[in-house]
Design a protein around this motif. Structure first.
Motif, PDB file in Angstrom:
ATOM      1  N   ALA A  55     -10.844 -14.732 -25.499  1.00  0.00           N
ATOM      2  CA  ALA A  55     -11.085 -16.003 -24.811  1.00  0.00           C
ATOM      3  C   ALA A  55      -9.794 -16.696 -24.396  1.00  0.00           C
ATOM      4  CB  ALA A  55     -11.897 -16.927 -25.708  1.00  0.00           C
ATOM      5  N   GLU A  56      -8.641 -16.256 -24.934  1.00  0.00           N
ATOM      6  CA  GLU A  56      -7.372 -16.929 -24.657  1.00  0.00           C
ATOM      7  C   GLU A  56      -6.520 -16.214 -23.613  1.00  0.00           C
ATOM      8  OE1 GLU A  56      -6.366 -18.769 -29.005  1.00  0.00           O
ATOM      9  OE2 GLU A  56      -6.426 -16.599 -28.846  1.00  0.00           O
ATOM     10  N   ILE A  57      -6.953 -15.032 -23.189  1.00  0.00           N
ATOM     11  CA  ILE A  57      -6.202 -14.265 -22.203  1.00  0.00           C
ATOM     12  C   ILE A  57      -6.362 -14.881 -20.812  1.00  0.00           C
ATOM     13  CG2 ILE A  57      -6.030 -12.026 -21.030  1.00  0.00           C
ATOM     14  CD1 ILE A  57      -4.907 -11.936 -23.795  1.00  0.00           C
ATOM     15  N   ALA A  58      -5.250 -14.966 -20.074  1.00  0.00           N
ATOM     16  CA  ALA A  58      -5.309 -15.441 -18.693  1.00  0.00           C
ATOM     17  C   ALA A  58      -5.583 -14.251 -17.779  1.00  0.00           C
ATOM     18  CB  ALA A  58      -3.987 -16.105 -18.303  1.00  0.00           C
ATOM     19  N   GLY A  59      -6.670 -14.302 -17.030  1.00  0.00           N
ATOM     20  CA  GLY A  59      -7.014 -13.192 -16.147  1.00  0.00           C
ATOM     21  C   GLY A  59      -8.280 -13.476 -15.381  1.00  0.00           C
ATOM     22  N   SER A  60      -8.602 -12.610 -14.461  1.00  0.00           N
ATOM     23  CA  SER A  60      -9.792 -12.780 -13.626  1.00  0.00           C
ATOM     24  C   SER A  60     -11.068 -12.677 -14.462  1.00  0.00           C
ATOM     25  CB  SER A  60      -9.815 -11.712 -12.523  1.00  0.00           C
ATOM     26  OG  SER A  60     -11.024 -11.771 -11.805  1.00  0.00           O
ATOM     27  N   THR A  61     -12.076 -13.412 -14.042  1.00  0.00           N
ATOM     28  CA  THR A  61     -13.368 -13.364 -14.737  1.00  0.00           C
ATOM     29  C   THR A  61     -14.405 -12.545 -13.972  1.00  0.00           C
ATOM     30  OG1 THR A  61     -14.039 -15.410 -13.640  1.00  0.00           O
ATOM     31  CG2 THR A  61     -12.988 -15.610 -15.805  1.00  0.00           C
ATOM     32  N   ARG A  62     -13.969 -11.948 -12.869  1.00  0.00           N
ATOM     33  CA  ARG A  62     -14.938 -11.173 -12.091  1.00  0.00           C
ATOM     34  C   ARG A  62     -15.337  -9.899 -12.829  1.00  0.00           C
ATOM     35  NH1 ARG A  62     -13.441  -6.577  -9.402  1.00  0.00           N
ATOM     36  NH2 ARG A  62     -11.209  -6.037  -9.480  1.00  0.00           N
ATOM     37  N   LYS A  63     -16.500  -9.390 -12.493  1.00  0.00           N
ATOM     38  CA  LYS A  63     -16.940  -8.110 -13.051  1.00  0.00           C
ATOM     39  C   LYS A  63     -16.158  -7.017 -12.343  1.00  0.00           C
ATOM     40  CE  LYS A  63     -21.152  -5.455 -14.030  1.00  0.00           C
ATOM     41  NZ  LYS A  63     -20.853  -5.299 -15.470  1.00  0.00           N
ATOM     42  N   ILE A  64     -15.449  -6.181 -13.098  1.00  0.00           N
ATOM     43  CA  ILE A  64     -14.468  -5.286 -12.488  1.00  0.00           C
ATOM     44  C   ILE A  64     -15.080  -4.051 -11.831  1.00  0.00           C
ATOM     45  CG2 ILE A  64     -12.616  -6.077 -13.998  1.00  0.00           C
ATOM     46  CD1 ILE A  64     -13.029  -3.648 -15.718  1.00  0.00           C
TER      47      ILE A  64
END
Length: 209
Positions: A55-64
């Motif tokens: 939950a703390e990682i910075a990154g895209s939330t799109r389904k890859i």
């Protein structure tokens, strides 16, 4: 227990001093020593270790990738721990490692540690001395005269002595503390304890009660 008083040249001064049996001659309590050393080491830990979780990682939330038809496992987020750069599963979190002991137990531990050193004849009583200015060379000469240049040693002062303290700071094998800073860990960690005459009154009054 009677011990000869030495000077900084390692020679006997002709005087002897009695070490209190209530502090230097008790039956050692090994478990008390263990508890006090354990507490000292635990209290040195900062406990600031931390790893980022999913939950703390910075990154895209799109389904890859699409859910079906790829022939591989489902994947909904690049932050998943199974991917490089993803969060860590059950990673370390900040923690307070501080432990507490009663004052009476700590005194028992210090008396026990000093008694063990006395039994091993690893205690040296040195007459009070001072340097005109901080000098590592002069302090090294004192160690050589006492035969402690290749051993871990702990010097215990009666009062704060800046010149002696500064003279010892560059020497890894030697440490200088005041009698009020004496701890079980430091006693056990040293091969030899060097007690300056001025420190004895403070040690015995603090630990004999």
């Amino acid at each position: 227990m009677e011990v000869a008083v030495l000077n900084i040249n390692g020679k006997e001064t002709g005087r002897k001093i009695n070490l209190s049996d209530a502090v230097f001659g008790v039956e050692p309590n090994n478990h008390a020593v263990y508890l006090d050393v354990k507490q000292y080491l635990a209290n040195q830990r900062q406990g600031t270790h931390k790893a980022k979780e999913r939950a703390e990682i910075a990154g895209s939330t799109r389904k890859i990738k699409k859910q079906k038809g790829t022939g591989t496992a489902r994947a909904g987020s690049i932050k998943s721990p199974v991917f490089v750069g993803g969060g860590r599963v059950f990673g370390p979190r900040p923690k307070d490692y501080t432990q507490k002991l009663t004052k009476s137990l700590k005194k028992v531990a210090r008396r026990s540690a000093l008694s063990l050193k006395a039994k091993e004849q690893s205690i040296i009583v040195l007459e009070d001395f001072n340097f005109d200015a901080p000098s590592t060379k002069e302090f090294s000469n004192v160690l050589k005269a006492l035969g402690l240049d290749s051993k871990k040693s702990l010097f215990v002062l009666g009062d704060s002595n800046k010149n002696v303290y500064l003279s010892s700071r560059n020497l890894k094998s030697s440490e200088v503390v005041n009698s009020s800073e004496l701890s079980t860990y430091k006693i056990v960690n040293a091969n030899n304890i060097v007690l300056l005459e001025g420190s004895l009154e403070g040690i015995e009054s603090n630990l004999s009660k």
